[in-house]
Scaffold this active site. Structure first.
Site, PDB file in Angstrom:
ATOM      1  CG  HIS A 124      43.909  38.642 -15.916  1.00 12.26           C
ATOM      2  ND1 HIS A 124      42.928  38.437 -16.852  1.00 12.26           N
ATOM      3  CD2 HIS A 124      43.464  38.096 -14.768  1.00 12.26           C
ATOM      4  CE1 HIS A 124      41.920  37.784 -16.291  1.00 12.26           C
ATOM      5  NE2 HIS A 124      42.224  37.557 -15.023  1.00 12.26           N
ATOM      6  CG  ASP A 201      44.675  44.888 -15.922  1.00 11.21           C
ATOM      7  OD1 ASP A 201      43.937  45.222 -14.980  1.00 11.21           O
ATOM      8  OD2 ASP A 201      44.813  43.709 -16.289  1.00 11.21           O
ATOM      9  CD  GLN A 204      43.834  41.649  -8.645  1.00  7.10           C
ATOM     10  OE1 GLN A 204      43.747  41.879  -7.436  1.00  7.10           O
ATOM     11  NE2 GLN A 204      43.017  40.799  -9.244  1.00  7.10           N
ATOM     12  CE  LYS A 227      39.411  41.201 -10.793  1.00  6.34           C
ATOM     13  NZ  LYS A 227      39.472  39.795 -10.377  1.00  6.34           N
ATOM     14  CB  CYS A 365      43.315  34.590 -15.802  1.00  6.80           C
ATOM     15  SG  CYS A 365      41.677  33.929 -15.661  1.00  6.80           S
TER      16      CYS A 365
HETATM   17  N1  PLP Z   1      43.352  42.102 -14.967  1.00  8.23           N
HETATM   18  C1  PLP Z   1      43.769  41.608 -13.800  1.00  8.23           C
HETATM   19  C2  PLP Z   1      45.143  41.941 -13.307  1.00  8.23           C
HETATM   20  C3  PLP Z   1      42.894  40.811 -13.050  1.00  8.23           C
HETATM   21  O1  PLP Z   1      43.295  40.325 -11.873  1.00  8.23           O
HETATM   22  C4  PLP Z   1      41.608  40.536 -13.557  1.00  8.23           C
HETATM   23  C5  PLP Z   1      40.704  39.630 -12.828  1.00  8.23           C
HETATM   24  O2  PLP Z   1      41.123  38.766 -12.092  1.00  8.23           O
HETATM   25  C6  PLP Z   1      41.237  41.097 -14.772  1.00  8.23           C
HETATM   26  C7  PLP Z   1      42.136  41.871 -15.453  1.00  8.23           C
HETATM   27  C8  PLP Z   1      39.879  40.854 -15.355  1.00  8.23           C
HETATM   28  O3  PLP Z   1      38.909  41.429 -14.536  1.00  8.23           O
HETATM   29  P1  PLP Z   1      37.357  41.156 -14.835  1.00  8.23           P
HETATM   30  O4  PLP Z   1      37.210  39.671 -14.932  1.00  8.23           O
HETATM   31  O5  PLP Z   1      36.671  41.744 -13.647  1.00  8.23           O
HETATM   32  O6  PLP Z   1      37.033  41.856 -16.100  1.00  8.23           O
END
Ligand code: PLP
Length: 407
Positions: A124, A201, A204, A227, A365
């Site tokens: 992401h 990270d 998900q 999430k 993203c």
């Molecule tokens: N990392 C992953 C794999 C994600 O799917 C997301 C959000 O879609 C993020 C990071 C960023 O999360 P947040 O926008 O809640 O900080």
């Protein structure tokens, strides 16, 4: 077959009773954000109507109550991810802030010109850009683990990338665009055998699989409350105590200090050193309610049910003519990203919306990942435990209808 009663669980989620464009809402945008059960909504109402006060500051009744609830929420998180101590749980705004915190503190302190940071092709943007910014500031370089056509990290290529220049590895546990479950334990073990710390990270991952940070042995782990059925604006950074202790603070302000004078300020103990200013008290309490809700369902039951749903959905979607599923990893969770014929993802998404079906379209993203597949984006149906096979059947019919309309 799991005995999971999704129909009953759906009743806990007021928003799922909505009609959109005159049709019952079918919500398949769970990787973007999940819906909230009544228990989470109630916890926020209770906080604001019975507890609201600032934390760690007042001696009065409400302040103590708010502080206790905030710290109890931290312990709930600690237990949920099996961290050793509450001090290792830092409340942040979400995964993005968790990663930025680590890159700005650990990263700036420890990386220098010529050093290398490893991420993967399927990250992401929030696990790419903070490291690029760090590279710009330090002269370090970003190295990218390649993936194969199924959307799986090529572990042997990762091993080749690791050299004595490698100073940090940060990878997603599960891909938001493809659903690939990465071999994070293998990555962590290999990195550690070369004395390299690893950040996961977990945006998900927490909502789909059991997280045990001690078993994983990751050095940092970030996730977002929204999430995992909790509120927006709250998330968690887990860090091993030895790393957090050695890191400088991220932001300065109230709560993160012990003493302040114009000559010298001393910083607070963990985890407060990283929680400058009034935190998202309500959010932390809502997050704890969400984690308790998921714990009551049982994360293993959730994972099993979602897996059944994914298998069913994949099989049904592949019955559609000209269907191409992007991301076909052997180990996958809860995401069906697809393209159908020559249709554009946005057009399909718009037509599905008219039928009350919420999906995400675009690059999710993960622009470098879409470039790897040489596609403009995908339509992404991301599943949660409140989704049903009937909803998948509706999706299949709707995609077929969109396909005929867009011919
Ligand atoms: N990392 C992953 C794999 C994600 O799917 C997301 C959000 O879609 C993020 C990071 C960023 O999360 P947040 O926008 O809640 O900080």
């Amino acid at each position: 077959m799991s005995t999971f009663d999704a129909e009953k669980i759906r009743m806990d989620f007021p928003i799922l009773q909505l009609k959109i464009n005159g049709k019952p809402l079918v919500y398949f945008d769970n990787a973007a954000t999940t819906q909230k059960p009544q228990a989470v909504i109630d916890s926020l109402i209770k906080y604001y109507s019975e507890i609201n006060s600032n934390v760690h500051r007042g001696v009065h009744f409400l302040s103590e109550k708010a502080t206790n609830a905030y710290e109890a929420a931290r312990k709930t998180v600690q237990k949920f991810i099996n961290a050793s101590k509450p001090e290792e749980i830092v409340f942040v705004r979400g995964t993005t802030e968790g990663i930025n915190l680590v890159s700005n503190t650990y990263g700036l302190k420890n990386l220098k010109e010529g050093d290398e940071i490893i991420v993967s092709t399927l990250e992401h943007h929030s696990n790419i850009v903070p490291w690029q910014m760090l590279c710009e500031r330090t002269g370090a370089k970003l190295k990218i683990i390649p993936i194969n056509k199924k959307g799986e990290i090529i572990f042997d290529e990762f091993k080749i990338l690791v050299t004595d220049k490698t100073k940090f590895v940060s990878v997603a546990y599960i891909s938001n665009s493809l659903g690939t479950i990465n071999p994070v334990k293998k990555i962590i073990d290999y990195a550690h055998s070369n004395n390299i710390p690893v950040m996961l990270d977990g945006a998900q991952a927490v909502q789909h699989t059991k997280i045990d940070v001690r078993d994983l042995d990751c050095d940092f782990f970030a996730f977002s409350g929204h999430k995992i059925y909790g509120p927006t604006g709250i998330g968690v950074l887990y860090g091993k105590e030895k790393f957090l202790e050695a890191m400088p603070p991220y932001q300065g302000g109230g709560d993160m200090i012990k003493n302040v004078s114009f000559e010298k300020t001393t910083y607070n103990d963990l985890p407060y050193k990283f929680e400058a200013g009034t935190p998202n008290i309500a959010g932390s309490i809502g997050l704890a309610a969400a984690l308790n809700y998921v714990s009551d369902l049982g994360i293993d039951n959730v994972a099993k049910y979602e897996h059944e749903l994914l298998d069913y959905g994949t099989k049904k979607m592949l019955e559609i003519e000209d269907m191409r599923i992007i991301g076909t990893a052997d180990e996958k969770a809860s995401v069906i990203s697809f393209l159908v014929g020559k249709t554009h993802p946005y057009d399909v998404g718009t037509l599905l919306d008219q039928l009350g079906i919420a999906v995400r379209t675009g690059v999710h993203c993960t622009e470098p990942l879409m470039n790897f597949f040489k596609i403009p984006g995908t339509v992404r149906a991301s599943l949660a435990f409140y989704n049903t096979k009937d909803e998948i059947d509706l999706l299949v019919k709707a995609v077929q209808r969109a396909q005929t309309m867009l011919l």
